[in-house]
Design a protein around this motif. Structure first.
Motif, short mmCIF file in Angstrom:
data_model
loop_
_atom_site.label_atom_id
_atom_site.label_comp_id
_atom_site.label_asym_id
_atom_site.label_seq_id
_atom_site.Cartn_x
_atom_site.Cartn_y
_atom_site.Cartn_z
N GLU A 125 44.86 95.41 -55.92
CA GLU A 125 43.70 96.17 -55.72
C GLU A 125 42.37 95.56 -56.49
O GLU A 125 41.25 95.91 -56.21
CB GLU A 125 43.84 97.52 -56.44
CG GLU A 125 44.10 97.45 -57.87
CD GLU A 125 45.53 97.31 -58.20
OE1 GLU A 125 46.04 97.81 -59.55
OE2 GLU A 125 46.30 96.95 -57.39
N TYR A 351 31.57 97.55 -50.34
CA TYR A 351 32.48 97.74 -51.41
C TYR A 351 31.86 98.01 -52.74
O TYR A 351 32.33 98.97 -53.62
CB TYR A 351 33.33 96.44 -51.68
CG TYR A 351 34.28 96.63 -52.58
CD1 TYR A 351 35.46 97.27 -52.20
CD2 TYR A 351 34.31 96.23 -53.92
CE1 TYR A 351 36.62 97.31 -53.18
CE2 TYR A 351 35.17 96.26 -54.72
CZ TYR A 351 36.41 96.83 -54.60
OH TYR A 351 37.55 97.06 -55.45
N GLU A 353 29.00 99.40 -53.24
CA GLU A 353 28.50 101.17 -53.04
C GLU A 353 29.51 101.84 -53.61
O GLU A 353 29.39 102.75 -54.18
CB GLU A 353 27.75 101.31 -51.81
CG GLU A 353 26.43 100.51 -51.55
CD GLU A 353 25.97 100.97 -50.25
OE1 GLU A 353 24.71 101.69 -50.12
OE2 GLU A 353 26.60 100.50 -49.20
N GLN A 354 30.74 101.59 -52.88
CA GLN A 354 31.89 102.47 -53.15
C GLN A 354 32.33 102.60 -54.30
O GLN A 354 32.71 103.51 -55.00
CB GLN A 354 32.89 102.09 -52.07
CG GLN A 354 33.92 103.07 -51.83
CD GLN A 354 33.68 104.33 -51.15
OE1 GLN A 354 32.84 104.51 -50.12
NE2 GLN A 354 34.00 105.37 -51.79
N MET A 355 32.36 101.53 -55.22
CA MET A 355 32.76 101.27 -56.69
C MET A 355 31.94 102.25 -57.35
O MET A 355 32.18 102.88 -58.27
CB MET A 355 32.76 99.92 -57.05
CG MET A 355 33.85 99.10 -56.69
SD MET A 355 33.82 97.48 -57.80
CE MET A 355 32.25 96.70 -57.65
N MET A 357 30.06 104.69 -56.32
CA MET A 357 30.25 106.13 -55.90
C MET A 357 31.44 106.73 -56.64
O MET A 357 31.45 108.13 -56.78
CB MET A 357 30.49 106.36 -54.32
CG MET A 357 29.01 105.87 -53.63
SD MET A 357 29.24 106.13 -51.97
CE MET A 357 30.02 107.58 -51.50
N ASN A 358 32.53 106.05 -56.82
CA ASN A 358 33.89 106.59 -57.35
C ASN A 358 33.58 106.72 -58.85
O ASN A 358 34.39 107.29 -59.70
CB ASN A 358 34.76 105.38 -57.30
CG ASN A 358 35.20 105.52 -55.71
OD1 ASN A 358 35.09 106.46 -54.90
ND2 ASN A 358 35.81 104.35 -55.16
N GLN A 359 32.38 106.42 -59.55
CA GLN A 359 32.24 106.62 -61.09
C GLN A 359 33.23 105.95 -61.63
O GLN A 359 33.70 106.48 -62.98
CB GLN A 359 32.25 108.08 -61.16
CG GLN A 359 31.06 108.81 -60.57
CD GLN A 359 29.46 108.30 -61.09
OE1 GLN A 359 29.51 108.22 -62.17
NE2 GLN A 359 28.82 108.12 -60.13
N ALA A 360 33.86 104.83 -61.53
CA ALA A 360 34.86 104.17 -62.29
C ALA A 360 34.32 102.97 -63.13
O ALA A 360 33.18 102.68 -63.04
CB ALA A 360 36.15 103.71 -61.37
N TYR A 361 35.19 102.64 -64.02
CA TYR A 361 34.83 101.31 -64.78
C TYR A 361 35.88 100.43 -64.98
O TYR A 361 37.03 100.90 -64.99
CB TYR A 361 34.40 101.87 -66.17
CG TYR A 361 33.03 102.71 -66.16
CD1 TYR A 361 31.90 101.90 -66.74
CD2 TYR A 361 32.73 104.22 -66.26
CE1 TYR A 361 30.79 102.55 -66.83
CE2 TYR A 361 31.86 104.61 -66.31
CZ TYR A 361 30.49 103.87 -66.57
OH TYR A 361 29.24 104.71 -66.80
N GLN A 362 35.44 99.11 -64.95
CA GLN A 362 36.53 98.29 -65.34
C GLN A 362 36.66 98.16 -66.67
O GLN A 362 35.75 98.26 -67.51
CB GLN A 362 36.14 97.05 -64.59
CG GLN A 362 36.27 96.95 -62.95
CD GLN A 362 35.68 95.70 -62.30
OE1 GLN A 362 34.65 95.08 -62.92
NE2 GLN A 362 36.32 95.46 -61.33
#
Length: 441
Positions: A125, A351, A353-355, A357-362
């Protein structure tokens, strides 16, 4: 939505970085581009950008260095500018992300790189297979555009555009390398590289002998030698340039500019021949000596080579149209998915933009020890950079170049920093591309 794109090797990465900046800004991102050692771009005391785009990312120390220098980002996108390697480099695993670096998103140009990194342990992923963004700059380029590129370069460098241009893309980075630089590279690789010095030096000497024969037999043609950015010992090359008026050594600009302008492209080991293949330009790979299997490029070893001086000179005498391209499409496509003309940069921006929008963090967890060490190093780089800039403003300060430590650093800065006028010219050329990467007509 802030994006920071970091580049390190100017000739290899700057044009693509500015191209991606234009793509990000078109969809509403705030986007800056900065060179890795440009101290004015450091952000040592505050939070980082939403997305940090980097040219490489090897391990936890690499992550700590980026956080120390630019603040902690939400995401890191690793462009991985070195994906087509030799068997030896693949076995050493130096280019495979490890530790915390695995948590970033790593751009794969093709399925082969995806498989290598997945098998090494990078989560699938975190691998984004989109093609090579730098090939997008060739999308839509036709013969008329190549002719115009040749006209511009001919005017800029005083070369007769009516003559045939042969371009040699050099990759002799270890030829006559200094002991200091060899040891530094060995330290990074964790391996003995003495054999590289012999292979590069011996091959370059023979290739230069071939090129001299070509200069003698084709005095009305121009031969342009484009050194690799890390090919620092060029005395033997300049000896040839001083001897022949039709031999030029030019480092300016990106390889693709010269590939578009040249009539014939020659190489020994450089994977920039893929750009020639993309454009269906005439190119050949010169191999005066067999390379050890462990040393050769995993892609180029599948090509057909010119292996003798007579074979090389005959090629120059013959019609290039009669020659097959050295690489097959299917072999190139395994490493460069967008050889079919699809646009990798569009997929990259979508990709990103999508990251967000998902409000995630690495998760980029680094030890306090590594982060402190990286901060100290970053402050040290900033200090050297500041002194470098002072030498540009106050020439009397230039005496510090007599100190070998500063001379090495300042020479690297000179090679990798781009003046505003150079950046302006690149941006002007990029304005000729529309949003899909094709040339506007």
């Amino acid at each position: 939505m802030k994006v920071l794109i970091v580049y390190e090797r100017k000739n290899r990465e700057l044009e693509t970085a500015l191209f991606l900046q234009k793509k990000f800004e078109k969809v509403g991102f705030e986007c800056d581009v900065v060179q890795f050692y440009w101290g004015f771009g450091f952000n040592l005391l505050s939070s980082g950008p939403d997305i940090l785009v980097v040219p490489h990312l090897y391990n936890g120390l690499s992550v700590a260095r980026l956080i120390a220098r630019y603040g902690r980002p939400r995401f890191i996108l690793n462009l991985q500018y070195e994906q087509v390697l030799s068997d030896k480099w693949e076995r050493l695993g130096h280019h495979n992300p490890s530790g915390t670096a695995m948590n970033a998103v790593h751009i794969c140009w093709g399925q082969t790189t995806f498989d290598r990194l997945r098998d090494f342990g990078v989560p699938s992923e975190n691998l984004l297979t989109i093609g090579a963004p730098h090939l997008d700059l060739l999308s839509g380029v036709d013969e008329a555009y190549c002719a115009e590129q040749k006209r511009k370069l001919a005017k800029a460098f005083g070369i007769e555009k009516a003559q045939d241009w042969s371009l040699f893309l050099s990759s002799f980075t270890y030829a006559d390398i200094s002991e200091h630089r060899l040891r530094m590279n060995e330290s990074v690789a964790g391996s003995d590289l003495e054999d590289f010095v012999e292979i590069h030096s011996k091959s370059r000497n023979e290739v230069l002998a071939w090129l001299e024969q070509a200069l003698n037999k084709n005095p009305s043609s121009i031969l342009i030698y484009r050194p690799h950015p890390d090919e620092l010992n060029l005395d033997k090359v300049y000896e040839l340039a001083n001897k022949y008026n039709n031999f030029r050594v030019i480092s300016f600009g990106s390889a693709k500019q010269w590939i578009m302008a040249a009539d014939t492209i020659l190489s020994w080991y450089s994977t920039t021949v893929v750009e020639s293949h993309y454009l269906k330009k005439h190119y050949q790979i010169l191999r005066p000596f067999d390379l050890p299997d462990y040393f050769d490029s995993v892609l180029l070893k599948r090509a057909k080579f010119l292996t003798s001086k007579d074979e090389f000179l005959e090629y120059l005498r013959s019609s290039p149209d009669a020659q097959d391209l050295p690489l097959r499409n299917e072999d190139v496509a395994a490493y460069y998915e967008n050889i079919d003309g699809s646009i990798a940069s569009e997929r990259l921006v979508n990709y990103a933009e999508q990251m967000l929008m998902n409000q995630a963090y690495q998760d980029f967890s680094v030890s306090k020890k590594h982060l402190f060490r990286a901060k100290v190093i970053s402050f040290s780089v900033l200090s050297v950079f500041t002194l470098y800039r002072l030498t540009k403003i106050f020439p009397l300060v230039d005496f510090v170049r007599k100190v070998p430590f500063f001379d090495r650093w300042f020479s690297e800065f000179d090679n990798q920093f781009a003046e505003s006028s150079e950046i302006k010219k690149i941006r002007e050329s990029l304005d000729e591309f529309d949003t899909s990467g094709s040339i506007e007509r």
